[in-house]
Design a protein around this motif. Sequence first.
Motif, PDB file in Angstrom:
ATOM      1  N   VAL A  62       0.828  -1.167  -0.037  1.00  0.00           N
ATOM      2  CA  VAL A  62       0.147  -0.090  -0.070  1.00  0.00           C
ATOM      3  C   VAL A  62       0.936   1.257  -0.085  1.00  0.00           C
ATOM      4  CG1 VAL A  62      -1.534   1.433   1.390  1.00  0.00           C
ATOM      5  CG2 VAL A  62      -1.907  -1.214   0.987  1.00  0.00           C
ATOM      6  N   PHE A  63       2.067   1.303   0.936  1.00  0.00           N
ATOM      7  CA  PHE A  63       2.912   2.379   0.729  1.00  0.00           C
ATOM      8  C   PHE A  63       3.512   2.492  -0.531  1.00  0.00           C
ATOM      9  CE2 PHE A  63       7.338   4.010   1.499  1.00  0.00           C
ATOM     10  CZ  PHE A  63       6.982   5.007   2.165  1.00  0.00           C
ATOM     11  N   LEU A  64       3.952   1.596  -1.120  1.00  0.00           N
ATOM     12  CA  LEU A  64       4.710   1.735  -2.450  1.00  0.00           C
ATOM     13  C   LEU A  64       3.765   2.092  -3.378  1.00  0.00           C
ATOM     14  CD1 LEU A  64       7.185  -1.420  -2.422  1.00  0.00           C
ATOM     15  CD2 LEU A  64       7.857   0.670  -2.011  1.00  0.00           C
ATOM     16  N   THR A  65       2.586   1.718  -3.395  1.00  0.00           N
ATOM     17  CA  THR A  65       1.722   2.125  -4.398  1.00  0.00           C
ATOM     18  C   THR A  65       1.417   3.813  -4.223  1.00  0.00           C
ATOM     19  OG1 THR A  65       0.397  -0.239  -4.286  1.00  0.00           O
ATOM     20  CG2 THR A  65      -0.759   1.995  -5.343  1.00  0.00           C
ATOM     21  N   LYS A  66       1.145   4.249  -3.074  1.00  0.00           N
ATOM     22  CA  LYS A  66       1.029   5.614  -2.773  1.00  0.00           C
ATOM     23  C   LYS A  66       2.102   6.440  -3.137  1.00  0.00           C
ATOM     24  CE  LYS A  66      -2.279   5.465   1.032  1.00  0.00           C
ATOM     25  NZ  LYS A  66      -2.518   5.572   2.296  1.00  0.00           N
ATOM     26  N   VAL A  67       3.435   5.786  -2.975  1.00  0.00           N
ATOM     27  CA  VAL A  67       4.495   6.503  -3.375  1.00  0.00           C
ATOM     28  C   VAL A  67       4.818   6.700  -4.943  1.00  0.00           C
ATOM     29  CG1 VAL A  67       6.985   6.539  -3.325  1.00  0.00           C
ATOM     30  CG2 VAL A  67       6.062   6.163  -1.237  1.00  0.00           C
ATOM     31  N   GLN A  68       4.446   5.509  -5.670  1.00  0.00           N
ATOM     32  CA  GLN A  68       4.427   5.592  -7.030  1.00  0.00           C
ATOM     33  C   GLN A  68       3.291   6.425  -7.440  1.00  0.00           C
ATOM     34  OE1 GLN A  68       3.770   1.497  -8.102  1.00  0.00           O
ATOM     35  NE2 GLN A  68       5.997   0.842  -7.538  1.00  0.00           N
ATOM     36  N   ALA A  69       2.167   6.711  -6.852  1.00  0.00           N
ATOM     37  CA  ALA A  69       1.170   7.638  -7.344  1.00  0.00           C
ATOM     38  C   ALA A  69       1.774   9.056  -7.089  1.00  0.00           C
ATOM     39  CB  ALA A  69      -0.040   7.266  -6.824  1.00  0.00           C
ATOM     40  N   CYS A  70       2.650   9.249  -6.329  1.00  0.00           N
ATOM     41  CA  CYS A  70       3.064  10.528  -6.048  1.00  0.00           C
ATOM     42  C   CYS A  70       4.303  10.924  -6.833  1.00  0.00           C
ATOM     43  CB  CYS A  70       3.073  10.536  -4.511  1.00  0.00           C
ATOM     44  SG  CYS A  70       3.368  12.347  -3.898  1.00  0.00           S
ATOM     45  N   VAL A  71       4.418  10.264  -7.775  1.00  0.00           N
ATOM     46  CA  VAL A  71       5.546  10.707  -8.868  1.00  0.00           C
ATOM     47  C   VAL A  71       5.135  10.766 -10.115  1.00  0.00           C
ATOM     48  CG1 VAL A  71       7.807   9.826 -10.001  1.00  0.00           C
ATOM     49  CG2 VAL A  71       7.293   8.955  -7.422  1.00  0.00           C
ATOM     50  N   PRO A  72       4.532  12.087 -10.305  1.00  0.00           N
ATOM     51  CA  PRO A  72       3.825  12.304 -11.674  1.00  0.00           C
ATOM     52  C   PRO A  72       4.522  12.308 -12.910  1.00  0.00           C
ATOM     53  CG  PRO A  72       4.170  14.316 -10.210  1.00  0.00           C
ATOM     54  CD  PRO A  72       4.549  13.248  -9.538  1.00  0.00           C
ATOM     55  N   VAL A 117       2.846  19.974 -10.335  1.00  0.00           N
ATOM     56  CA  VAL A 117       3.083  19.768  -8.950  1.00  0.00           C
ATOM     57  C   VAL A 117       1.794  18.970  -8.361  1.00  0.00           C
ATOM     58  CG1 VAL A 117       3.598  20.382  -6.499  1.00  0.00           C
ATOM     59  CG2 VAL A 117       4.804  21.472  -8.626  1.00  0.00           C
ATOM     60  N   VAL A 118       2.043  17.793  -7.961  1.00  0.00           N
ATOM     61  CA  VAL A 118       0.794  16.985  -7.468  1.00  0.00           C
ATOM     62  C   VAL A 118       0.877  16.628  -5.726  1.00  0.00           C
ATOM     63  CG1 VAL A 118       0.415  15.945  -9.560  1.00  0.00           C
ATOM     64  CG2 VAL A 118       1.601  14.795  -7.913  1.00  0.00           C
ATOM     65  N   VAL A 119      -0.302  16.672  -5.275  1.00  0.00           N
ATOM     66  CA  VAL A 119      -0.370  16.052  -3.734  1.00  0.00           C
ATOM     67  C   VAL A 119      -1.194  15.003  -3.734  1.00  0.00           C
ATOM     68  CG1 VAL A 119      -1.181  16.693  -1.395  1.00  0.00           C
ATOM     69  CG2 VAL A 119      -0.251  18.481  -2.887  1.00  0.00           C
ATOM     70  N   GLN A 120      -0.656  13.746  -3.153  1.00  0.00           N
ATOM     71  CA  GLN A 120      -1.438  12.510  -2.992  1.00  0.00           C
ATOM     72  C   GLN A 120      -1.225  12.280  -1.680  1.00  0.00           C
ATOM     73  OE1 GLN A 120      -3.442  11.224  -5.041  1.00  0.00           O
ATOM     74  NE2 GLN A 120      -3.722   8.970  -3.959  1.00  0.00           N
ATOM     75  N   GLY A 121      -2.244  12.494  -0.829  1.00  0.00           N
ATOM     76  CA  GLY A 121      -2.356  12.146   0.709  1.00  0.00           C
ATOM     77  C   GLY A 121      -1.132  13.248   1.096  1.00  0.00           C
ATOM     78  N   ALA A 122      -0.023  12.712   1.893  1.00  0.00           N
ATOM     79  CA  ALA A 122       0.857  13.556   2.688  1.00  0.00           C
ATOM     80  C   ALA A 122       1.966  13.568   1.819  1.00  0.00           C
ATOM     81  CB  ALA A 122       1.274  12.688   3.931  1.00  0.00           C
ATOM     82  N   CYS A 123       1.816  13.187   0.448  1.00  0.00           N
ATOM     83  CA  CYS A 123       3.097  13.349  -0.513  1.00  0.00           C
ATOM     84  C   CYS A 123       2.988  14.563  -1.366  1.00  0.00           C
ATOM     85  CB  CYS A 123       3.159  12.073  -1.263  1.00  0.00           C
ATOM     86  SG  CYS A 123       4.292  12.026  -2.612  1.00  0.00           S
TER      87      CYS A 123
END
Length: 321
Positions: free
Chosen positions: A13-23, A103-109
């Motif tokens: 789940v963490f890795l998925t969020k991190v990947q989603a936060c690399v636009p 520049v994007v924001v996804q959760g805390a990222c």
Amino acid sequence: MKKIFLFTIMLLVFLTKVQACVPTITSPRMNVFSQNSILFCDNDDTEVLSTQVCDSYQWYKQQWAALPPGVPNTNPWIPINGANAQTLTINGTDDLLYYFKVVVVQGACSAESQAILADGYAFGLPIMIANFEPGTAQYLGNQTYNVCNGASVVLENGFDQVYGLHTWYKCIPIDIPPVQGDPCIIPNENGDTYTATTTGFYGFWACTSYCPDICLFLGLPAFIQLNFGEWSFCSLSNPEFGSNNIKLYPNPTTQILFVGNQSDNQKTLLKIIDMSGKVVFLKSEYHYGEPIDLSMLETGNYLLVSETVDGKIFRNKFVKK
């Protein structure tokens, strides 16, 4: 075992969020001509930039600058007012020669994308380059050449990477666009190049593959007259038409052009020729790496010819915007 399983799920789940936060920025015509860039077809053309689904977005633009490789662009990144969606539509009037990023924001990222460039127009005006065998041709002026019998001249569209279907002519066409049955049309020749071996007045009509609705005529002043015969110079060596390339940047350029490297430390004769064959810039002692101010040139396609002190000749095509 259960703890390990839960840890694995949390890690995924963490890795998925991190990947989603690399636009990353994508568009229908991205990377067709060069990496991380798109081109417009004309002033009214538009392109849609897009990135991944995130919580929020802010798009930015930065004006392009004519700089040598490795020199950073100091123009500021400016937030685009109201550009807070997953997509951004840019156009060929307001956004030509600008970089874009999001520049994007996804959760805390929070993260930003790599920049992409809206790099000018795709098609460019058509230009024809004649490639002669050394020692087989003599220039008479006014786009006319005498060529030795048995030799060949390879004619090419200088922007072959842009244009698709060609119609090649050997005399003045009846009408434009091409008319079926026109005796000046060379049958079964529709590629980027044509090899001439007989006397004629050569040119072409071409449509772009990148911009399928745009077709352009070379124009009669840019046609070339080739007269094949047994000329007196045919047994002599003529290096005038040697063809090589040398480093030239930036290309396209809006004002400043650099030729070669400063480390070359050579003097050369430099001339710039427009599509009609007219020499529009001449410098008898040019030092490689010295900036050339092209602000006096009109927008269009040009051929740069440089000749070194030891007789080597280099030819490069470039675009002035």
